[in-house]
Design an enzyme around this catalytic site. Structure first.
Site, PDB file in Angstrom:
ATOM      1  N   GLY A  51       0.796  -1.262   0.052  1.00 25.80           N
ATOM      2  CA  GLY A  51      -0.111  -0.076  -0.009  1.00 25.80           C
ATOM      3  C   GLY A  51       0.880   1.197   0.047  1.00 25.80           C
ATOM      4  O   GLY A  51       0.255   2.413  -0.299  1.00 25.80           O
ATOM      5  N   GLU A 106       3.249   4.273   5.699  1.00 25.28           N
ATOM      6  CA  GLU A 106       2.129   3.237   5.255  1.00 25.28           C
ATOM      7  C   GLU A 106       1.154   3.997   4.389  1.00 25.28           C
ATOM      8  O   GLU A 106       1.156   5.274   4.327  1.00 25.28           O
ATOM      9  CB  GLU A 106       1.218   3.044   6.571  1.00 25.28           C
ATOM     10  CG  GLU A 106       1.901   2.015   7.493  1.00 25.28           C
ATOM     11  CD  GLU A 106       0.941   0.726   7.308  1.00 25.28           C
ATOM     12  OE1 GLU A 106       0.443   0.338   6.294  1.00 25.28           O
ATOM     13  OE2 GLU A 106       0.802   0.027   8.295  1.00 25.28           O
ATOM     14  N   ASP A 110      -5.694   1.361   9.540  1.00 20.18           N
ATOM     15  CA  ASP A 110      -6.884   1.038   9.893  1.00 20.18           C
ATOM     16  C   ASP A 110      -7.095   0.764  11.174  1.00 20.18           C
ATOM     17  O   ASP A 110      -7.665   1.535  12.052  1.00 20.18           O
ATOM     18  CB  ASP A 110      -7.459  -0.115   8.935  1.00 20.18           C
ATOM     19  CG  ASP A 110      -8.952  -0.296   8.936  1.00 20.18           C
ATOM     20  OD1 ASP A 110      -9.939   0.429   9.654  1.00 20.18           O
ATOM     21  OD2 ASP A 110      -9.225  -1.508   8.411  1.00 20.18           O
ATOM     22  N   THR A 111      -7.371  -0.599  11.694  1.00 20.42           N
ATOM     23  CA  THR A 111      -7.385  -0.902  13.153  1.00 20.42           C
ATOM     24  C   THR A 111      -6.137  -0.378  13.795  1.00 20.42           C
ATOM     25  O   THR A 111      -5.935  -0.278  14.959  1.00 20.42           O
ATOM     26  CB  THR A 111      -7.336  -2.299  13.311  1.00 20.42           C
ATOM     27  OG1 THR A 111      -6.115  -3.067  12.695  1.00 20.42           O
ATOM     28  CG2 THR A 111      -8.560  -2.866  12.448  1.00 20.42           C
ATOM     29  N   GLY A 112      -4.968  -0.231  13.075  1.00 19.81           N
ATOM     30  CA  GLY A 112      -3.601   0.309  13.504  1.00 19.81           C
ATOM     31  C   GLY A 112      -2.677  -0.696  13.999  1.00 19.81           C
ATOM     32  O   GLY A 112      -1.441  -0.885  14.528  1.00 19.81           O
ATOM     33  N   THR A 114      -1.228  -3.408  12.190  1.00 21.92           N
ATOM     34  CA  THR A 114      -0.178  -3.394  11.165  1.00 21.92           C
ATOM     35  C   THR A 114       0.883  -2.610  11.640  1.00 21.92           C
ATOM     36  O   THR A 114       2.027  -3.108  12.058  1.00 21.92           O
ATOM     37  CB  THR A 114      -0.471  -3.360   9.683  1.00 21.92           C
ATOM     38  OG1 THR A 114      -1.507  -4.296   9.470  1.00 21.92           O
ATOM     39  CG2 THR A 114       0.872  -3.698   8.938  1.00 21.92           C
ATOM     40  N   LYS A 138      -7.729   6.129   9.675  1.00 16.39           N
ATOM     41  CA  LYS A 138      -9.197   5.989   9.953  1.00 16.39           C
ATOM     42  C   LYS A 138      -9.184   5.908  11.378  1.00 16.39           C
ATOM     43  O   LYS A 138      -9.352   4.916  11.933  1.00 16.39           O
ATOM     44  CB  LYS A 138      -9.674   4.643   9.170  1.00 16.39           C
ATOM     45  CG  LYS A 138      -9.818   4.492   7.785  1.00 16.39           C
ATOM     46  CD  LYS A 138     -10.152   3.248   7.704  1.00 16.39           C
ATOM     47  CE  LYS A 138     -10.228   2.847   5.980  1.00 16.39           C
ATOM     48  NZ  LYS A 138     -10.816   1.607   5.672  1.00 16.39           N
ATOM     49  N   ASP A 166      -5.510  -1.006  -2.572  1.00 14.47           N
ATOM     50  CA  ASP A 166      -6.172  -1.932  -3.322  1.00 14.47           C
ATOM     51  C   ASP A 166      -7.550  -2.515  -2.801  1.00 14.47           C
ATOM     52  O   ASP A 166      -7.906  -2.286  -1.681  1.00 14.47           O
ATOM     53  CB  ASP A 166      -5.446  -3.334  -3.381  1.00 14.47           C
ATOM     54  CG  ASP A 166      -5.284  -4.202  -2.172  1.00 14.47           C
ATOM     55  OD1 ASP A 166      -5.197  -3.425  -1.134  1.00 14.47           O
ATOM     56  OD2 ASP A 166      -5.889  -5.372  -2.191  1.00 14.47           O
ATOM     57  N   ARG A 172      -4.837  -0.265  -7.426  1.00 17.32           N
ATOM     58  CA  ARG A 172      -3.506   0.440  -6.883  1.00 17.32           C
ATOM     59  C   ARG A 172      -3.241   1.515  -7.733  1.00 17.32           C
ATOM     60  O   ARG A 172      -2.607   2.412  -7.610  1.00 17.32           O
ATOM     61  CB  ARG A 172      -2.397  -0.700  -6.648  1.00 17.32           C
ATOM     62  CG  ARG A 172      -2.840  -1.547  -5.466  1.00 17.32           C
ATOM     63  CD  ARG A 172      -1.516  -2.284  -5.085  1.00 17.32           C
ATOM     64  NE  ARG A 172      -1.632  -3.631  -4.277  1.00 17.32           N
ATOM     65  CZ  ARG A 172      -1.957  -3.658  -3.201  1.00 17.32           C
ATOM     66  NH1 ARG A 172      -1.978  -2.456  -2.408  1.00 17.32           N
ATOM     67  NH2 ARG A 172      -2.154  -4.932  -2.396  1.00 17.32           N
TER      68      ARG A 172
HETATM   69  P1  IMP Z   1      -4.718  -2.277   9.881  1.00 18.38           P
HETATM   70  O1  IMP Z   1      -6.107  -2.455  10.251  1.00 18.38           O
HETATM   71  O2  IMP Z   1      -4.167  -0.602  10.350  1.00 18.38           O
HETATM   72  O3  IMP Z   1      -3.505  -3.384  10.484  1.00 18.38           O
HETATM   73  O4  IMP Z   1      -4.436  -2.195   8.446  1.00 18.38           O
HETATM   74  C1  IMP Z   1      -4.404  -3.378   7.546  1.00 18.38           C
HETATM   75  C2  IMP Z   1      -4.306  -3.093   6.084  1.00 18.38           C
HETATM   76  O5  IMP Z   1      -5.788  -3.128   5.814  1.00 18.38           O
HETATM   77  C3  IMP Z   1      -3.740  -2.078   5.628  1.00 18.38           C
HETATM   78  O6  IMP Z   1      -2.196  -1.781   5.549  1.00 18.38           O
HETATM   79  C4  IMP Z   1      -4.217  -1.814   4.145  1.00 18.38           C
HETATM   80  O7  IMP Z   1      -3.548  -2.730   3.439  1.00 18.38           O
HETATM   81  C5  IMP Z   1      -5.642  -2.511   4.430  1.00 18.38           C
HETATM   82  N1  IMP Z   1      -6.762  -1.454   4.599  1.00 18.38           N
HETATM   83  C6  IMP Z   1      -7.560  -1.127   5.606  1.00 18.38           C
HETATM   84  N2  IMP Z   1      -8.355  -0.238   5.280  1.00 18.38           N
HETATM   85  C7  IMP Z   1      -8.243  -0.151   3.769  1.00 18.38           C
HETATM   86  C8  IMP Z   1      -9.034   0.547   2.942  1.00 18.38           C
HETATM   87  O8  IMP Z   1      -9.944   1.404   3.085  1.00 18.38           O
HETATM   88  N3  IMP Z   1      -8.375   0.408   1.532  1.00 18.38           N
HETATM   89  C9  IMP Z   1      -7.756  -0.428   1.155  1.00 18.38           C
HETATM   90  N4  IMP Z   1      -6.835  -1.183   1.983  1.00 18.38           N
HETATM   91  C10 IMP Z   1      -7.412  -0.962   3.247  1.00 18.38           C
HETATM   92 MG    MG Z   2      -5.143  -4.371   0.803  1.00 15.48          MG
END
Ligand code: IMP
Ligand code: MG
Length: 183
Positions: A51, A106, A110-112, A114, A138, A166, A172
């Protein structure tokens, strides 16, 4: 739509959310802040694949510092009950980060989870500092405490595509950020 590598490319209706001009202006500002904050230092930009790719390519060209570019890959699989257990980080271990200023790059937080797992792993390598920059955040979706020092834009709980992000590995290459329309 024509099939891609044997699988049918699924079309997702979307609408424009952030155009190229707006994104570019914000990336210039982020580059200026980062260049000022790390003045006199060198920086390791550690991109989180996939991403980060478009954002990272643009951001690095607005950072006026000696910069080293590295990548790690993170994939999350929604199989387990606790999703953080399913974040698999590939590569990265061989990159010497001890005593370095590390900036994790990054595309979206999203959830934070990663970003949080990556920051924890880097912290164990005794860097001089570790911070996170993301194009999109987010904040209402965070499930773990994560300190994001630099962010392009805060968005709501919506699914976005383009500029490196994506949907099922597609989109992308869109040069802007689009919001997927739930049908
Ligand atoms: P996390 O939830 O912060 O660990 O994010 C996990 C991964 O989910 C991100 O690095 C993105 O690859 C993917 N992701 C989360 N929200 C979106 C979105 O709205 N569009 C595309 N990918 C997303
Ligand atoms: Mg993805």
């Amino acid at each position: 739509m024509k099939s891609v590598q044997g699988k049918k490319a699924e079309f997702k209706p979307f609408e424009l959310m952030l155009d190229q001009k707006k994104i570019n202006q914000r990336i210039i500002q982020l580059g200026e802040s980062i260049s000022a904050d790390y003045a006199g230092e060198s920086l390791v930009m550690l991109g989180v694949l996939k991403g980060c790719i478009v954002f990272m390519a643009d951001l690095m060209r607005h950072i006026k510092l000696p910069v080293e570019v590295e990548f790690i890959s993170a994939a999350s699989y929604r199989h387990g009950i606790r999703r953080e257990d399913d974040i698999v980080i590939g590569g990265g271990v061989s990159i010497p980060l001890k005593g370095r200023h590390v900036l994790v790059v990054e595309g979206i937080v999203d959830t934070g989870r990663t970003a949080s797992v990556i920051v924890q792993k880097i912290t164990k390598m005794e860097p001089a500092s570790v911070e996170v920059v993301t194009l999109l955040d987010k904040p209402a979706s965070h499930r773990v405490k994560i300190n994001i020092k630099y962010k392009g834009f805060s968005i709501g709980n919506e699914f976005v595509i383009g500029f490196g992000l994506d949907n099922a590995q597609m989109y992308r290459n869109l040069p802007f950020i689009g919001r997927v329309i739930d049908s």
